[in-house]
Write a protein that holds these residues in place. Structure first.
Motif, PDB file in Angstrom:
ATOM      1  N   ASP A  79      -7.546  10.377   4.521  1.00  0.00           N
ATOM      2  CA  ASP A  79      -8.698   9.849   5.249  1.00  0.00           C
ATOM      3  C   ASP A  79      -8.245   8.744   6.200  1.00  0.00           C
ATOM      4  O   ASP A  79      -7.895   7.657   5.781  1.00  0.00           O
ATOM      5  CB  ASP A  79      -9.719   9.304   4.248  1.00  0.00           C
ATOM      6  CG  ASP A  79     -10.908   8.667   4.954  1.00  0.00           C
ATOM      7  OD1 ASP A  79     -11.031   8.844   6.194  1.00  0.00           O
ATOM      8  OD2 ASP A  79     -11.707   8.005   4.268  1.00  0.00           O
ATOM      9  N   PHE A  80      -8.261   9.092   7.497  1.00  0.00           N
ATOM     10  CA  PHE A  80      -7.776   8.132   8.492  1.00  0.00           C
ATOM     11  C   PHE A  80      -8.674   6.911   8.605  1.00  0.00           C
ATOM     12  O   PHE A  80      -8.288   5.905   9.151  1.00  0.00           O
ATOM     13  CB  PHE A  80      -7.648   8.802   9.860  1.00  0.00           C
ATOM     14  CG  PHE A  80      -6.449   9.692   9.949  1.00  0.00           C
ATOM     15  CD1 PHE A  80      -5.232   9.188  10.358  1.00  0.00           C
ATOM     16  CD2 PHE A  80      -6.526  11.021   9.591  1.00  0.00           C
ATOM     17  CE1 PHE A  80      -4.117   9.994  10.434  1.00  0.00           C
ATOM     18  CE2 PHE A  80      -5.426  11.827   9.656  1.00  0.00           C
ATOM     19  CZ  PHE A  80      -4.209  11.328  10.067  1.00  0.00           C
ATOM     20  N   GLU A  81      -9.907   7.064   8.148  1.00  0.00           N
ATOM     21  CA  GLU A  81     -10.814   5.922   8.264  1.00  0.00           C
ATOM     22  C   GLU A  81     -10.840   5.112   6.974  1.00  0.00           C
ATOM     23  O   GLU A  81     -11.569   4.140   6.867  1.00  0.00           O
ATOM     24  CB  GLU A  81     -12.212   6.408   8.628  1.00  0.00           C
ATOM     25  CG  GLU A  81     -12.156   7.267   9.879  1.00  0.00           C
ATOM     26  CD  GLU A  81     -13.473   7.339  10.612  1.00  0.00           C
ATOM     27  OE1 GLU A  81     -14.514   7.112   9.971  1.00  0.00           O
ATOM     28  OE2 GLU A  81     -13.443   7.613  11.809  1.00  0.00           O
ATOM     29  N   GLY A  82     -10.086   5.545   5.995  1.00  0.00           N
ATOM     30  CA  GLY A  82     -10.055   4.837   4.722  1.00  0.00           C
ATOM     31  C   GLY A  82      -9.295   3.520   4.839  1.00  0.00           C
ATOM     32  O   GLY A  82      -8.942   3.069   5.920  1.00  0.00           O
ATOM     33  N   ALA A  83      -9.002   2.946   3.680  1.00  0.00           N
ATOM     34  CA  ALA A  83      -8.440   1.596   3.682  1.00  0.00           C
ATOM     35  C   ALA A  83      -6.931   1.566   3.895  1.00  0.00           C
ATOM     36  O   ALA A  83      -6.308   0.518   3.828  1.00  0.00           O
ATOM     37  CB  ALA A  83      -8.802   0.896   2.371  1.00  0.00           C
ATOM     38  N   TRP A  84      -6.317   2.726   4.152  1.00  0.00           N
ATOM     39  CA  TRP A  84      -4.863   2.729   4.364  1.00  0.00           C
ATOM     40  C   TRP A  84      -4.506   1.883   5.576  1.00  0.00           C
ATOM     41  O   TRP A  84      -5.219   1.897   6.573  1.00  0.00           O
ATOM     42  CB  TRP A  84      -4.364   4.161   4.607  1.00  0.00           C
ATOM     43  CG  TRP A  84      -4.581   5.098   3.483  1.00  0.00           C
ATOM     44  CD1 TRP A  84      -5.420   6.179   3.492  1.00  0.00           C
ATOM     45  CD2 TRP A  84      -3.965   5.074   2.192  1.00  0.00           C
ATOM     46  NE1 TRP A  84      -5.362   6.819   2.278  1.00  0.00           N
ATOM     47  CE2 TRP A  84      -4.482   6.164   1.459  1.00  0.00           C
ATOM     48  CE3 TRP A  84      -3.031   4.231   1.584  1.00  0.00           C
ATOM     49  CZ2 TRP A  84      -4.105   6.440   0.156  1.00  0.00           C
ATOM     50  CZ3 TRP A  84      -2.648   4.509   0.283  1.00  0.00           C
ATOM     51  CH2 TRP A  84      -3.179   5.594  -0.414  1.00  0.00           C
ATOM     52  N   PRO A  85      -3.395   1.199   5.542  1.00  0.00           N
ATOM     53  CA  PRO A  85      -2.946   0.453   6.727  1.00  0.00           C
ATOM     54  C   PRO A  85      -2.705   1.399   7.906  1.00  0.00           C
ATOM     55  O   PRO A  85      -2.375   2.579   7.702  1.00  0.00           O
ATOM     56  CB  PRO A  85      -1.625  -0.172   6.273  1.00  0.00           C
ATOM     57  CG  PRO A  85      -1.707  -0.235   4.784  1.00  0.00           C
ATOM     58  CD  PRO A  85      -2.526   0.955   4.383  1.00  0.00           C
ATOM     59  N   THR A  86      -2.871   0.869   9.113  1.00  0.00           N
ATOM     60  CA  THR A  86      -2.777   1.739  10.295  1.00  0.00           C
ATOM     61  C   THR A  86      -1.391   2.348  10.458  1.00  0.00           C
ATOM     62  O   THR A  86      -1.251   3.435  10.990  1.00  0.00           O
ATOM     63  CB  THR A  86      -3.131   0.964  11.573  1.00  0.00           C
ATOM     64  OG1 THR A  86      -2.464  -0.295  11.531  1.00  0.00           O
ATOM     65  CG2 THR A  86      -4.614   0.727  11.667  1.00  0.00           C
ATOM     66  N   ASP A  93      -1.492   5.442   8.677  1.00  0.00           N
ATOM     67  CA  ASP A  93      -2.253   6.395   9.501  1.00  0.00           C
ATOM     68  C   ASP A  93      -1.327   7.046  10.521  1.00  0.00           C
ATOM     69  O   ASP A  93      -1.299   8.263  10.695  1.00  0.00           O
ATOM     70  CB  ASP A  93      -3.370   5.688  10.283  1.00  0.00           C
ATOM     71  CG  ASP A  93      -4.476   5.160   9.369  1.00  0.00           C
ATOM     72  OD1 ASP A  93      -4.516   5.578   8.201  1.00  0.00           O
ATOM     73  OD2 ASP A  93      -5.281   4.344   9.839  1.00  0.00           O
ATOM     74  N   GLU A 151       0.813  -1.214   0.000  1.00  0.00           N
ATOM     75  CA  GLU A 151       0.000   0.000   0.000  1.00  0.00           C
ATOM     76  C   GLU A 151       0.847   1.265   0.000  1.00  0.00           C
ATOM     77  O   GLU A 151       0.402   2.319  -0.416  1.00  0.00           O
ATOM     78  CB  GLU A 151      -0.938   0.010   1.217  1.00  0.00           C
ATOM     79  CG  GLU A 151      -2.095  -0.966   1.083  1.00  0.00           C
ATOM     80  CD  GLU A 151      -2.948  -0.684  -0.139  1.00  0.00           C
ATOM     81  OE1 GLU A 151      -3.598   0.378  -0.163  1.00  0.00           O
ATOM     82  OE2 GLU A 151      -2.948  -1.497  -1.069  1.00  0.00           O
TER      83      GLU A 151
END
Lengths: 251, 734
Positions: free
Chosen positions: A225-232, A235, A207
Motif C-alpha cells: 500500500d503506497f499510501e500506507g505508513a511505509w517511508p517514502t 515506496d 521500518e
C-alpha cells in the motif's frame, strides 16, 4: 518502638553484622518482614560483590586516559578475550548486550549493568553467556529485531544522529542477509537512488525490518500500500522493484 | 294474469275459436319471419314488408311468443353465419396461402356483410330485442348473439383465423416498411377485432411479436448503415410514427406495451452503442444529437447508462488537451470553449440533468488536476497567464466581449483547479509586473477580477493581492505629496517611487548598479523624506524594477526612449563620448558596477534587438570584455517615443521552474505545520487518519499527493517532532 521490632532489629543486625541503626532502617524499608528483608539484603550484597568483580573486568580493558571508558584498543582486546573475531557480526550482539553507545566503545556503568543482566560476574561467565545468546540470535526474531534497531545509533559517527547510506548498506549486508529476501534488490536500488549521497533516515532503517517481514508473505509486493505508513524510500523501492526486480529474481 | 273475480261473458265470443285463430296467426307470422330471415341471411335483402314483420314480432312478443321468435332467429343467424363461413373458407382456400393478404380482405368483406344483415334483423326484431332479450339474463341480445356467432362460428375456424391474422399482420408490416396499403380495411379489421373481443387476447400479442421482429431487423440494419446521429433521427421518427398508428387504428389501450416493445428494439438493444456514441457527438460539438440521445434514453429511464460513457469521454478529451505541451498557448481558450459547449449540452440537451452535470464537474476536476508530469500544474499556470494577457490587452483580447463575462467563465474553470497556490504564485508575479510597469489596460478590470476572486476563494486568498494594489495607490499619493514638498525643490528630475511592502510582493533578486551621482542624490532625497514621514521603516531600492524616459539627440533626429533603469544607466555613459568614441565592455562594467549577467543582457537589448541605439564591434551574440560599443549614428524610428524592451531570454522557463519550486517548498512547510498542529492537539494518531486530516486541512490551497504528506511526516520524524510508536501510529514529542 514495639518490643518485637526491637528484637527483630537485634537479630537482623547480628545476622548481617551491620550496625543496629542500619539494620533498623533496612527492616523499616520492608515493613519489618524479616524474611523478605533478609533475602533482599543478601541479594544486595551479592549484587555489590558482582558489580565489584565486573568493574575489575572492565578495568582490564579501560583506557588509560579515562578509567570509565573502553576505547577501540580495549574493545579489540575485549572481543579477543570473548573469543569473537572483529569481523564477525557477533560484535554487534556483544555491543547490544553490553550497551555500547558506539562502535568500539563501552562505558563502565552501562557495561556493568549489561553484564549483570546476563547474570554474569566474570569474563569466563560472560564468554559463556555471549555464546549462548549467539545461539538464541540465530532463531529468535525479536532478538534479531532488537539488535537490528540497536545497530543504527551504534553505527553512527561520533556526535552524529544519522547514518550515511553507503555505511548502512554494509550493515544491511551483515544483518539482513538471512531475513530479507529482497536484500540484493534493495541494495541495488539504494545505489542508483539519490539517497546514496545522503544519510539514511533512522525511521526508514527501523521500518525496513517490518518491511522485510512483510515481503516474506508477499514476495512480489502486490499488496503493498503506497499510501500506507511505509517511508517514502520504501515506496520508491517497491516501484523500482516492480519495474526492475522481477527480472533479477527470475533470471 | 290477474286472479279471476267476476266472469264477463261476451256474446258470440267463442274462446276456443279465438284461440284457434290466434294460433293460426302466430304460425303464419312465424312462417313469414322464417322466410324473411332466410332471405336476409342469404344476403338478398328485403324489398318490402318491414312494417308487417315489425308488428308481427311485436305482437308475438306481447303474446309471450318471444322465445319461439328467438329460436327461429337463432336458427337463421346460425345458418347465416355458416353461409358466410363457407364462402369465406372456400375463398381463402381458393386463393391459396401465397396471397395471405387477401384473407384479410375476405374476412373484412364477410364482416361488413354480416353487419348489414344483422342490422336488418335488428330492425325487424327491434321490439323483442329491447323489451324481452335485454331483460332476460338467459338470452343474449341480437348484437351479442351476432358478435358471438361471428367470433365462434367464423373467426374460430382455424382455416380462416390463421390466414386472416397472417394477412392482417402482413398488411401492418407492409405499412411499416412503407409499402402501399389500404388503410380503410385495416381500420375495419381493427374494428371487428375490437367488437368481437379478439383484440387484446389474440391480436395484440401477435402484433407485438411482429413489431419487435420488424424493428429488431430494421434497427440492427440501420445502426450499421447510418451514422449514429442519423440513427437517432430514425429512432425518434419511428417512435413518432408508431404513436400515430396507435391513434389511427384505435389501439390506444395497448399504447404502453407497444411503446415499450418498440423502444426496447430501437434503444435498449443498442444501448451500448448509443451511449458510447456520446463521445462522437462531443468531439463534433453536436449538441442536437446529444439532445436526441438523451430524449430517447429518457423514455425508458435509461439516462443513467449515459453517465459512465459521458464522463469517460470528457476525461479523455480533457486529458488530450492538458497533456499536450504544444497546446499550452491555446489551452485555456480551448478549455473555455469546451466547458461552455458542455454547459450548453447539460442545460439544453440534458435538461439540467443533475447526475450528468455532476459527472461533468467531476470529469473536469479529474483531468484539470491530473495532467502528467510537468504538465500537472500547467492549467493553473496557464489560466493565470491568460488572465494576465486579458488584463494587459483589455477588451480587444476577448474580441469585444465584456471582460466580466470572460472572467466569470475563466473562474468557472478556476474552481476546478486544486492547486490554487500555483495560480496565486503566477498571478502575483504578473500583477506585480502590470502594476510596476504600468502595463495594465484598466484599473477597473483589475479590481473587478480581484473582487470576483475574493468571492470565489475568500478574502484570505486575495489578502496579499489587495495589499499590492493598496501599495501602488498609496505610492501614488505619497509621490505626489513628495513632489509638492520642499524637499523636492532640489530634485534633478521628475521622480516616481512605488513603495512596496515586502510581505505582499513576490521576491525579486537584488541586483546592484551604480547610479549616476545626481540620480543617487534624488533617491537619497526621497528616502530622507519618506523616513521622516514613516517612522520605523526601512527602504531598499530594487534597481532592476526601475524604468525611465530619456531624451536622446541622434544625428538623424531627437527621440524619447522609454527604457529600463539599467538600459538608461548604460546609455548615459555615452554622454561623455564626444565625436564617436566607443566604450569597451570592461569599462562599462567598471562604471555601472552591473553584474555580468545584467550588463550582458542590457547591452544585448540595446545593440542586438530590432531597435539599436548602440552598435557592437565586433558583432556577436555575447560580448567579450574587449568588445567595443558605439552610439548608433544612423539610429532612427518612425515614432518619436521609442520603447526598448529588456531581454527576457529563457526567463519565462526559468521563472516557471522557480515559481514551481517556491510553491513546492511552501507546500512542504504548510504540510508540516498542519501536521504539527494536529499532532500537538491529538498527541497520537494513526497514519491514515493523519494523512486524511492533513489533506482536508490544506485542500483549499491545493490538494497534495499522499506522498507529499508522507515526506512531510518523515521530515518531522527526522527532526524528532514526531515519533513512530507502532508501525502506523505516530506520537507527538513534546
Amino acid at each position: 518502638m514495639k518490643p518485637d521490632t526491637v528484637s527483630l532489629t537485634r537479630a537482623f543486625s547480628k545476622a548481617t553484622s551491620t550496625s543496629s541503626k542500619a539494620a533498623l532502617s533496612w527492616l523499616k524499608k520492608y515493613n519489618f518482614d524479616y524474611d523478605v528483608a533478609y533475602t533482599k539484603w543478601i541479594q544486595q550484597k551479592s549484587r555489590e560483590e558482582a558489580e565489584k568483580q565486573l568493574n575489575n573486568v572492565f578495568s582490564q580493558f579501560s583506557s588509560k586516559e579515562d578509567k570509565d571508558l573502553i576505547e577501540l584498543d580495549g574493545s579489540v582486546q575485549l572481543f579477543t578475550a570473548l573469543d569473537i573475531s572483529l569481523e564477525d557480526p557477533e560484535t554487534l550482539l556483544v555491543s547490544y548486550f553490553l550497551k555500547s553507545p558506539r562502535m568500539g566503545e563501552f562505558h563502565r556503568e552501562s557495561f556493568v549493568e549489561g553484564a549483570l543482566n546476563l547474570s554474569t560476574t566474570s569474563l569466563d561467565q560472560l564468554k559463556l553467556a555471549i555464546k549462548e545468546k549467539v545461539q538464541v540470535w540465530r532463531s529468535d526474531a525479536s532478538l534479531q529485531k532488537a539488535i537490528y534497531i540497536y545497530t543504527y545509533p551504534l553505527a553512527c559517527d561520533k556526535g552524529k544522529k544519522t547514518l550515511s547510506t553507503s555505511i548502512a548498506i554494509e550493515f544491511f549486508q551483515i544483518l539482513l542477509k538471512d531475513t530479507f529476501p529482497l536484500l540484493d534488490d534493495w541494495i541495488a536500488f539504494l545505489k542508483v537512488s539519490p539517497i546514496i549521497e545522503k544519510s539514511l533516515p533512522k525511521d526508514t532503517w527501523n521500518e525496513l525490518w517490518d518491511f522485510s517481514v512483510f515481503v516474506k508473505s508477499d514476495p512480489n509486493c502486490s499488496n503493498y500500500d503506497f499510501e500506507g505508513a511505509w517511508p517514502t524510500l520504501i515506496d520508491e523501492f517497491v516501484s523500482y522493484y516492480r519495474e526492475h526486480g522481477y527480472k533479477n529474481s527470475s533470471s | 294474469m290477474p286472479p279471476e273475480a267476476k266472469r264477463i261473458v261476451v256474446k258470440g265470443f267463442d274462446p276456443r275459436k279465438s284461440r284457434q285463430r290466434q294460433e293460426t296467426y302466430y304460425v303464419t307470422m312465424i312462417d313469414r319471419l322464417n322466410m324473411a330471415l332466410q332471405v336476409v341471411m342469404a344476403g338478398l335483402g328485403l324489398k318490402t314488408g318491414y312494417q308487417e314483420l315489425y308488428s308481427g314480432v311485436e305482437n308475438l312478443t306481447r303474446a309471450d311468443q318471444a322465445s319461439r321468435c328467438f329460436n327461429i332467429l337463432q336458427h337463421h343467424m346460425s345458418s347465416g353465419i355458416q353461409l358466410l363461413k363457407d364462402s369465406a373458407e372456400s375463398f381463402i382456400q381458393l386463393e391459396g396461402t401465397e396471397t395471405d393478404t387477401n384473407a384479410c380482405t375476405v374476412v373484412v368483406g364477410c364482416w361488413n356483410k354480416w353487419l348489414e344483415r344483422v342490422e336488418i334483423v335488428q330492425n325487424i326484431f327491434y321490439y323483442m330485442d329491447k323489451t324481452f332479450l335485454s331483460h332476460h339474463p338467459d338470452y343474449p341480445t341480437i348484437e351479442e348473439l351476432s358478435l358471438s356467432l361471428f367470433r365462434e362460428k367464423l373467426m374460430a375456424v382455424k382455416n380462416i383465423q390463421i390466414p386472416f391474422l397472417n394477412s392482417l399482420l402482413q398488411s401492418f408490416e407492409n405499412l411499416h416498411s412503407s409499402k402501399s396499403t389500404d388503410h380503410a380495411y385495416l381500420q375495419d379489421a381493427m374494428l371487428m377485432l375490437h367488437r368481437t373481443e379478439m383484440y387484446s387476447s389474440v391480436f395484440v400479442p401477435m402484433y407485438l411479436v411482429m413489431l419487435s421482429r420488424f424493428y429488431d431487423t430494421e434497427s440492427s440494419q440501420k445502426i450499421q448503415e447510418l451514422p449514429l446521429e442519423e440513427y437517432l433521427e430514425y429512432a425518434m421518427s419511428s417512435l413518432e410514427r408508431e404513436d400515430a398508428y396507435v391513434e389511427k387504428f384505435d389501439i390506444v389501450r395497448d399504447k404502453k406495451s407497444i411503446r415499450e416493445t418498440v423502444q426496447r428494439c430501437l434503444i435498449t438493444s443498442h444501448l451500448d452503442t448509443l451511449t458510447k456514441g456520446i463521445s462522437q457527438f462531443i468531439e463534433k460539438r453536436d449538441a442536437h444529437s446529444c439532445k436526441l440521445l438523451y430524449a430517447l434514453l429518457q423514455f425508458n429511464h435509461e439516462t443513467e447508462y449515459l453517465i459512465q460513457p459521458w464522463s469517460d469521454c470528457l476525461v479523455d478529451v480533457g486529458f488530450k488537451l492538458v497533456n499536450d505541451e504544444s497546446k499550452d498557448d491555446t489551452l485555456v481558450q480551448e478549455l473555455l470553449s469546451f466547458h461552455k459547449f458542455l454547459q450548453v449540452v447539460v442545460d439544453e440537451s440534458f435538461l439540467h440533468d443533475e447526475t450528468l452535470s455532476y459527472a461533468m464537474r467531476k470529469a473536469f476536476e479529474t483531468f484539470i488536476n491530473g495532467a502528467k508530469g510537468s504538465q500537472r500544474e500547467a492549467p493553473a499556470r496557464l489560466i493565470a497567464k491568460y488572465i494576465d494577457y486579458l488584463l494587459r490587452v483589455g477588451e480587444q483580447a476577448s474580441g469585444g466581449k465584456p471582460l466580466k463575462e470572460v472572467f466569470s467563465e475563466i473562474l468557472d474553470l478556476f474552481r476546478y483547479i486544486a492547486s490554487k497556490d500555483i495560480f496565486e504564485a503566477y498571478y502575483k508575479l504578473d500583477i506585480a509586473k502590470r502594476l510596476l510597469l504600468n502595463k495594465s489596460a484598466s484599473a477597473q478590470n483589475e479590481l473587478m477580477l480581484l473582487d470576483m476572486l475574493k468571492k470565489t476563494c475568500g478574502s484570505q486568498f486575495t489578502h496579499s493581492l489587495e495589499g499590492m494594489f493598496r501599495d501602488v495607490n498609496i505610492s501614488k499619493e505619497f509621490t505626489s505629496s513628495f513632489r509638492h514638498s520642499k524637499a523636492a525643490h532640489n530634485l534633478h528630475r521628475d521622480l516616481y517611487v512605488n513603495v512596496l511592502s515586502q510581505a505582499y510582493w513576490p521576491s525579486y533578486p537584488e541586483s546592484h548598479i551604480r547610479l549616476p551621482d545626481d540620480m543617487q542624490q534624488d533617491l537619497d532625497c526621497f528616502e530622507k523624506f519618506y523616513l521622516s514621514k514613516q517612522v520605523g521603516k526601512k527602504i531598499s531600492w530594487y534597481a532592476s524594477l526601475g524604468h525611465c524616459i530619456v531624451k536622446a539627440r541622434f544625428p538623424l533626429g531627437n527621440k524619447e526612449l522609454s527604457i529600463s533603469l539599467f538600459q538608461a544607466c548604460v546609455l548615459l555613459q555615452f554622454n561623455n563620448c564626444l565625436g564617436g568614441e566607443g566604450i569597451s565592455y570592461q569599462d562599462l562594467k567598471k562604471s555601472t558596477e552591473l553584474s555580468d549577467i545584467d550588463l550582458t543582457r542590457t547591452l544585448q537589448s540595446l545593440s542586438c534587438a530590432r531597435i539599436r541605439p548602440l552598435v557592437m564591434v565586433p558583432k556577436s551574440k555575447k560580448p567579450s570584455p574587449d568588445t567595443m560599443f558605439y552610439v548608433n549614428e544612423k539610429f532612427t524610428d518612425k515614432l518619436y517615443r521609442v520603447k526598448i524592451n529588456q531581454i527576457y531570454l529563457k526567463e519565462e522557463r526559468q521563472e516557471n521552474s522557480d515559481v514551481q519550486e517556491q510553491v513546492v517548498r511552501d507546500r512542504q512547510f504548510e504540510l508540516q505545520a498542519s501536521i504539527v498542529r494536529v499532532m500537538k492537539q491529538k498527541e497520537k494518531m494513526k497514519h491514515d487518519d493523519l494523512v486524511q486530516y492533513v489533506i482536508n486541512n490544506v485542500k483549499d490551497r491545493g490538494i497534495p499527493l499522499v506522498s507529499d504528506v508522507k515526506t512531510a511526516i518523515e521530515k518531522l520524524l527526522e527532526k524528532e517532532y514526531l515519533e513512530r510508536e507502532d508501525n502506523d501510529i505516530y506520537t507527538y514529542v513534546t
